[in-house]
Design a protein around this motif. Structure first.
Motif, PDB file in Angstrom:
ATOM      1  N   VAL A   1      24.043   5.670   5.688  1.00  0.00           N
ATOM      2  CA  VAL A   1      23.701   5.051   4.096  1.00  0.00           C
ATOM      3  C   VAL A   1      23.065   6.221   3.258  1.00  0.00           C
ATOM      4  O   VAL A   1      23.491   6.193   2.008  1.00  0.00           O
ATOM      5  N   GLU A   2      21.908   6.831   3.987  1.00  0.00           N
ATOM      6  CA  GLU A   2      21.069   7.545   2.814  1.00  0.00           C
ATOM      7  C   GLU A   2      21.866   8.633   2.434  1.00  0.00           C
ATOM      8  O   GLU A   2      22.010   8.812   1.031  1.00  0.00           O
TER       9      GLU A   2
ATOM     10  N   GLU B   1      21.507  -5.861  -3.585  1.00  0.00           N
ATOM     11  CA  GLU B   1      22.854  -4.929  -3.607  1.00  0.00           C
ATOM     12  C   GLU B   1      22.621  -3.652  -4.200  1.00  0.00           C
ATOM     13  O   GLU B   1      23.158  -2.440  -3.927  1.00  0.00           O
ATOM     14  N   SER B   2      22.079  -3.847  -5.671  1.00  0.00           N
ATOM     15  CA  SER B   2      22.093  -2.809  -6.456  1.00  0.00           C
ATOM     16  C   SER B   2      21.290  -1.745  -5.751  1.00  0.00           C
ATOM     17  O   SER B   2      21.352  -0.628  -6.239  1.00  0.00           O
ATOM     18  N   VAL B   3      19.982  -2.073  -5.346  1.00  0.00           N
ATOM     19  CA  VAL B   3      19.212  -1.052  -4.816  1.00  0.00           C
ATOM     20  C   VAL B   3      19.530  -0.407  -3.495  1.00  0.00           C
ATOM     21  O   VAL B   3      19.310   0.888  -3.218  1.00  0.00           O
ATOM     22  N   LEU B   4      20.137  -1.388  -2.622  1.00  0.00           N
ATOM     23  CA  LEU B   4      20.688  -0.941  -1.379  1.00  0.00           C
ATOM     24  C   LEU B   4      21.985   0.004  -1.427  1.00  0.00           C
ATOM     25  O   LEU B   4      22.278   0.677  -0.449  1.00  0.00           O
ATOM     26  N   ALA B   5      22.635  -0.089  -2.631  1.00  0.00           N
ATOM     27  CA  ALA B   5      23.797   0.837  -2.802  1.00  0.00           C
ATOM     28  C   ALA B   5      23.300   2.218  -3.141  1.00  0.00           C
ATOM     29  O   ALA B   5      24.360   3.188  -3.324  1.00  0.00           O
ATOM     30  N   THR B   6      22.185   2.258  -3.509  1.00  0.00           N
ATOM     31  CA  THR B   6      21.479   3.770  -3.610  1.00  0.00           C
ATOM     32  C   THR B   6      21.010   4.349  -2.266  1.00  0.00           C
ATOM     33  O   THR B   6      21.232   3.558  -1.177  1.00  0.00           O
ATOM     34  N   PRO B   7      20.716   5.608  -2.253  1.00  0.00           N
ATOM     35  CA  PRO B   7      20.174   6.032  -0.924  1.00  0.00           C
ATOM     36  C   PRO B   7      18.813   5.338  -0.398  1.00  0.00           C
ATOM     37  O   PRO B   7      18.540   5.824   0.860  1.00  0.00           O
ATOM     38  N   VAL B   8      18.353   4.413  -0.840  1.00  0.00           N
ATOM     39  CA  VAL B   8      17.353   3.561  -0.473  1.00  0.00           C
ATOM     40  C   VAL B   8      17.847   2.817   0.881  1.00  0.00           C
ATOM     41  O   VAL B   8      18.820   2.125   0.854  1.00  0.00           O
ATOM     42  N   ARG B   9      17.001   3.312   1.960  1.00  0.00           N
ATOM     43  CA  ARG B   9      17.419   2.472   3.265  1.00  0.00           C
ATOM     44  C   ARG B   9      16.925   0.932   3.346  1.00  0.00           C
ATOM     45  O   ARG B   9      15.774   0.635   2.685  1.00  0.00           O
ATOM     46  N   ARG B  10      17.232   0.150   4.208  1.00  0.00           N
ATOM     47  CA  ARG B  10      16.932  -1.287   4.072  1.00  0.00           C
ATOM     48  C   ARG B  10      15.752  -1.389   4.512  1.00  0.00           C
ATOM     49  O   ARG B  10      14.733  -2.084   4.103  1.00  0.00           O
TER      50      ARG B  10
ATOM     51  N   LEU C   1      26.486  -2.406   3.402  1.00  0.00           N
ATOM     52  CA  LEU C   1      25.786  -3.554   3.127  1.00  0.00           C
ATOM     53  C   LEU C   1      25.993  -4.652   4.364  1.00  0.00           C
ATOM     54  O   LEU C   1      25.374  -5.428   4.716  1.00  0.00           O
TER      55      LEU C   1
ATOM     56  N   SER D   1      10.867   4.690  -7.596  1.00  0.00           N
ATOM     57  CA  SER D   1      11.205   4.004  -5.993  1.00  0.00           C
ATOM     58  C   SER D   1      11.324   2.779  -5.858  1.00  0.00           C
ATOM     59  O   SER D   1      10.832   1.977  -6.635  1.00  0.00           O
ATOM     60  N   ALA D   2      11.995   2.529  -4.541  1.00  0.00           N
ATOM     61  CA  ALA D   2      11.973   1.054  -4.471  1.00  0.00           C
ATOM     62  C   ALA D   2      10.690   0.215  -4.062  1.00  0.00           C
ATOM     63  O   ALA D   2      10.705  -0.801  -4.771  1.00  0.00           O
TER      64      ALA D   2
ATOM     65  N   ARG E   1      17.855  -5.408   9.548  1.00  0.00           N
ATOM     66  CA  ARG E   1      18.491  -4.010   9.713  1.00  0.00           C
ATOM     67  C   ARG E   1      19.848  -4.253  10.316  1.00  0.00           C
ATOM     68  O   ARG E   1      20.894  -3.554  10.020  1.00  0.00           O
TER      69      ARG E   1
ATOM     70  N   HIS F   1      25.142   7.505   0.332  1.00  0.00           N
ATOM     71  CA  HIS F   1      24.757   6.987  -1.291  1.00  0.00           C
ATOM     72  C   HIS F   1      24.116   7.731  -2.212  1.00  0.00           C
ATOM     73  O   HIS F   1      24.233   7.482  -3.477  1.00  0.00           O
ATOM     74  N   ARG F   2      23.774   9.192  -1.844  1.00  0.00           N
ATOM     75  CA  ARG F   2      23.516   9.997  -2.941  1.00  0.00           C
ATOM     76  C   ARG F   2      24.847  10.531  -3.491  1.00  0.00           C
ATOM     77  O   ARG F   2      24.547  11.236  -4.650  1.00  0.00           O
TER      78      ARG F   2
ATOM     79  N   LEU G   1      16.545   6.448  -8.234  1.00  0.00           N
ATOM     80  CA  LEU G   1      16.940   6.105  -6.627  1.00  0.00           C
ATOM     81  C   LEU G   1      17.960   6.913  -6.069  1.00  0.00           C
ATOM     82  O   LEU G   1      18.115   7.278  -5.140  1.00  0.00           O
ATOM     83  N   ARG G   2      18.897   7.309  -7.158  1.00  0.00           N
ATOM     84  CA  ARG G   2      20.328   8.009  -6.703  1.00  0.00           C
ATOM     85  C   ARG G   2      19.934   9.449  -6.864  1.00  0.00           C
ATOM     86  O   ARG G   2      20.725  10.456  -6.506  1.00  0.00           O
TER      87      ARG G   2
ATOM     88  N   TYR H   1      27.456   2.548  -7.499  1.00  0.00           N
ATOM     89  CA  TYR H   1      28.190   1.082  -7.354  1.00  0.00           C
ATOM     90  C   TYR H   1      27.832   0.367  -8.566  1.00  0.00           C
ATOM     91  O   TYR H   1      26.720   0.159  -8.895  1.00  0.00           O
TER      92      TYR H   1
ATOM     93  N   VAL I   1      24.141  -7.898   4.289  1.00  0.00           N
ATOM     94  CA  VAL I   1      23.462  -8.219   2.879  1.00  0.00           C
ATOM     95  C   VAL I   1      24.520  -8.337   1.855  1.00  0.00           C
ATOM     96  O   VAL I   1      25.084  -7.231   1.450  1.00  0.00           O
TER      97      VAL I   1
ATOM     98  N   LEU J   1      15.587   3.471 -13.382  1.00  0.00           N
ATOM     99  CA  LEU J   1      14.971   3.234 -11.841  1.00  0.00           C
ATOM    100  C   LEU J   1      16.399   3.544 -10.882  1.00  0.00           C
ATOM    101  O   LEU J   1      16.254   4.211  -9.970  1.00  0.00           O
TER     102      LEU J   1
END
Lengths: 315, 533
Positions: free
Chosen positions: A80-81, B377-386, A61, B283-284, B526, A84-85, A112-113, A89, B530, A108
């Motif tokens: 990241v991708e 933060e909660s979303v971006l700590a998953t495999p979702v890219r920014r 982040l 999904s995000a 990018r 994070h799999r 996402l994970r 957190y 964050v 959700l």
């Protein structure tokens, strides 16, 4: 736990000389941190020491200004991708979408994970006694943390990154949390647990790292840390002893005389030398108080390595 | 009366937090009135030429719908007619912003709880917010009246202008105070208060444009904005109507305090029900769309209603005598080259496009809201890219703005088709006109994203910039601003449709600008931290 990403590593998190500044504020000032695979690692430090900043860098982040950080063998900023799999957190201050229910948020975050373990989801909801049909806006802080914890603990991941996850939980729920974290480790998982709750650290953590003003102060098992700190010794002696001589012994400090007794504190690994010297003066009575966990942490929080010129802010 | 302990200190705290917002807004509103008036007076040195110009538009329903009726055939009335109603709307927005900020927003953020635990009475936060809103309204009315007299306008008319605004502004302090008790969230409060403002505007537009003998004219009296009009500054100067405003204000504020007694801290009176135990969001992007859903549905309803109203008013416009003189005046006011009806639609669609840009900005800057709230933060700590996450917000903003403008054109066209007899042609023409404004709307979305990407702390600047686009577009010519000032606004480059001809090159350039801004904004996002420091 799945370990489909190559062979099992021995180091889950490796951070060295990590630096980060915000404007004129130095948040991280050459931080080192090592978390082995399969351990629960306590991450301690006073408010503003840089714990959350470290975690945010590990999660990609934030970008560090210097030093290296490796997470599950990868670069946290670039990968990241894929990384994070393999992790989940729980932020220190869990913020949820006010008009989604707890259940919706759990599903959700799980989706996402890459999917939730349904059995564990149901099990965790029951153990944490969480009503998933309530809208997030009506949850208390503790319940918001439960939502994030249930989502994290029912995900199929190798690493849990938990930033003060129990600060809003009641003692009963904290016990549930400790059990769940131990089970996660028993299944082969690794946990980085930032915490202020000493009993929690003592009962679940295999090793701890203490940081202060953006720098690592101590790392090790609790036994090792105890060993590094001071034991208070009070003795009633048969023969008068020279206080300056006592103070000159290695590792001995705070020497004083109280009601005919001598009192001092000694670095725990120099205790043997002190006892020998005291023995030579004939010990009539001796009390030795090992440091409590509180004293240990207070000691490290307060007086360890000199602070960086500017106080780090909480990030 | 008890429960007001600490109102004074809360008022000082609130006033300190708003020490820039309130004075800046008061000055901006007052100066726009003064500059527009001064420019008009300079433009028509003798009242004879002004009256000639006025007569050509005095009964034009298209003009009346947007700016209210002329209060008299005088130079002073002419010099202020564009700013009186618009200024009143802005004053309502100021009252709403101030009152909401210090009531529901504070409560939602939990800061009020912190204060509430101190030696603060239960009623004190609402009392402080209402007082500050009242001060802001009275200050605006006072300063504007003084500035108007200063530029040479009739003094009793200027006082009446202040009175008209006081009526409207105070009523909105009350409306927002009630809305903040009813809704459980700041966003819900916004929906109720702004929605009520929209209804008030439409009621008076319908009332003002109805034929003289029609019972519909009474609708103006149901709208607080209509009460302000009925004061008729620089005309009848009915300052006695202030009583109406005070009664509404007192009644609404009392209602707000009564409602406050009947609810808990943090709760609203409109209850929230238990929801689904299982989620369907996968999904995000789905999350972003879901979070935008309520807002977009609200805007669609509002734009549908607006379209019905402007489609109906267009029928009245036809009755208006068409003359070359009138057409010239309308062009000066920002009309198109086509018929009077075309001009009317073009003006309405342009204003609707600027409002749609506000929707777009609100949706795309949710990237920043999510970030500061700690949810990103909660979303971006998953495999979702920014980048895909942020792009999702952009796409939702683009889709939502496109949807509302198309619905506007579709519904207005369907209504107008009843008049022209060719529904298909009307719909095609108005949908086309609505769609042709979209590239300018998207430029605004892109510009807001650039702020989010590079200077996240100043994301809020998107709003003053949009207001500047609006003011420049509305008043640049009246205020004699140089041409380049007007050309800053992407809306300035749009062809006036229907009636004019769409310029494919301009639309393409605007679209490319929007795309470039989005790409630049995403690149900034990018690279940065964050949440940003």
């Amino acid at each position: 736990m799945n370990h489909v990403y190559g062979q099992r590593m021995t180091t889950a998190i490796e951070v060295s000389d990590l630096r980060k500044t915000f404007g004129h504020t130095v948040a991280l000032d050459g931080l080192d941190l090592e978390v082995s695979t399969g351990e629960i690692h306590g991450f301690l430090g006073p408010n503003g020491a840089g714990k959350s900043t470290t975690i945010r860098i590990l999660l990609g982040l934030m970008r560090s200004d210097g030093g290296t950080a490796t997470l599950l063998g990868g670069d946290p900023w670039r990968e990241v991708e894929t990384l994070h799999r393999r992790l989940a957190y729980v932020p220190g201050d869990v913020a949820l979408w006010p008009n989604l229910t707890g259940g919706e948020v759990i599903d959700l975050l799980g989706a996402l994970r890459g999917g939730l373990d349904e059995r564990r989801r149901a099990d965790m909801l029951e153990r944490f006694d969480l009503d998933p049909t309530k809208k997030s806006r009506s949850y208390s802080k503790g319940n918001r943390q439960k939502v994030a914890l249930v989502a994290a603990l029912s995900s199929d991941v190798e690493l849990l990154v938990l930033d003060e996850p129990t600060s809003g939980l009641d003692p009963l729920m904290e016990a549930v949390f400790k059990d769940a974290v131990r089970e996660f480790r028993a299944a082969g998982g690794t946990v980085l647990l930032s915490s202020h709750i000493l009993s929690e650290v003592e009962s679940v953590c295999d090793r701890v790292s203490i940081i202060r003003a953006g720098r690592n102060v101590e790392s090790g098992t609790l036994a090792q840390l105890r060993h590094l700190s001071r034991t208070k010794v009070t003795a009633l002696l048969e023969r008068a002893a020279s206080l300056p001589d006592l103070a000159a012994l290695p590792g001995v400090s705070d020497v004083r005389s109280e009601d005919g007794q001598v009192a001092c504190s000694v670095e725990t690994h120099h205790l043997g030398g002190l006892l020998e010297w005291l023995g030579a003066h004939g010990i009539r009575n001796l009390t030795s108080a090992p440091p409590t966990l509180e004293e240990l942490f207070m000691d490290q929080y307060r007086t360890a390595t000199p602070a960086s010129p500017e106080a780090a802010t909480g990030r | 009366m008890t429960g007001f302990t600490g109102t004074g200190s809360l008022l000082r705290l609130a006033a300190r937090r708003d020490r820039v917002l309130i004075p800046a807004s008061v000055l901006a509103i007052a100066l726009v009135v003064a500059m527009a008036a001064k420019a008009t007076i300079d433009l028509y040195p003798d009242s004879g030429s002004a009256l000639g110009a006025m007569r050509s538009v005095v009964d034009n329903p298209a003009i009346v719908a947007l700016y209210g009726p002329f209060t008299s055939l005088s130079l002073d009335a002419f010099a202020t007619f564009k700013t009186i109603l618009m200024g009143a709307v802005f004053l309502c927005l100021l009252a709403y912003i101030v009152v909401r900020r210090h009531t529901r927003t504070e409560e939602e953020s939990g800061r009020l709880e912190l204060l509430g635990a101190g030696a603060i009475g239960r009623r004190a936060p609402l009392a402080a917010a209402v007082l500050l809103g009242t001060i802001a309204v009275l200050l605006t009315a006072l300063v504007t009246a003084a500035v108007a007299i200063g530029v040479g306008l009739d003094s009793s008319g200027s006082v009446a202008l202040g009175v008209a605004w006081t009526i409207v502004g105070l009523t909105w302090v009350g409306v927002t105070a009630v809305a903040a008790q009813l809704a459980e969230t700041a966003r819900g409060t916004a929906g109720l208060s702004i929605g009520a403002l929209g209804v008030a505007f439409l009621l008076r537009a319908l009332g003002d444009t109805a034929p003289d003998d029609s019972p519909v004219r009474f609708l103006t009296w149901l709208s607080p904005l209509g009460w302000g009009e009925k004061v008729a500054p620089y005309g009848a100067n009915r300052v006695g109507l202030v009583a109406l405003g005070i009664i509404a204000y007192a009644g609404l504020v009392l209602l707000a305090f009564t409602l406050l007694e009947r609810r808990d801290l943090g709760a609203g009176l409109l209850p929230s029900r238990p929801g689904a135990a299982r989620g369907t969001l996968r999904s995000a992007g789905a999350l972003t769309a879901r979070l935008a859903r309520g807002t977009v549905v609200g805007w669609l309803i509002a734009y549908g209603v607006l379209a019905v109203v402007i489609g109906s008013i267009a029928g009245n416009v036809v009755d208006f005598v068409d003359s070359p003189e009138t057409a010239a005046m309308l062009r000066r006011l920002g009309g198109s080259a086509g018929t009077i009806v075309d001009t009317f639609f073009a003006t309405e669609i342009q204003v609707a496009a600027i409002a749609a840009a506000a929707l777009g900005i609100a949706l795309v800057t949710r990237i920043r809201t999510e970030e500061t709230a700690g949810r990103a933060e909660s979303v971006l700590a998953t495999p979702v890219r920014r980048t895909p996450w942020a792009l999702g917000h952009v796409l939702v903003a683009v889709a939502a703005t496109t949807l509302v403008m198309l619905v506007l054109g579709l519904v207005a066209g369907a209504v107008d088709g009843q008049r022209t007899g060719d529904v298909g042609a009307s719909i095609a023409s108005l949908v086309g006109a609505g769609a042709a404004t979209l590239p300018a709307v998207w430029v605004c979305i892109g510009a807001a994203l650039v702020l989010v990407g590079y200077v996240p702390r100043f994301t809020g600047l998107a709003w003053p910039v949009l207001i500047a686009f609006f003011v420049v577009g509305e008043l640049a010519e009246l205020m004699n601003l140089p041409h380049w000032v007007a050309s800053i606004s992407p809306f300035h480059h749009l062809a006036r449709l229907p009636g004019g001809s769409a310029d494919a090159v301009t639309l393409t350039l605007l679209t490319l600008t929007a795309v470039a801004l989005v790409v630049i904004g995403l690149a900034g996002l990018r690279r940065r931290d964050v949440p940003a420091a």
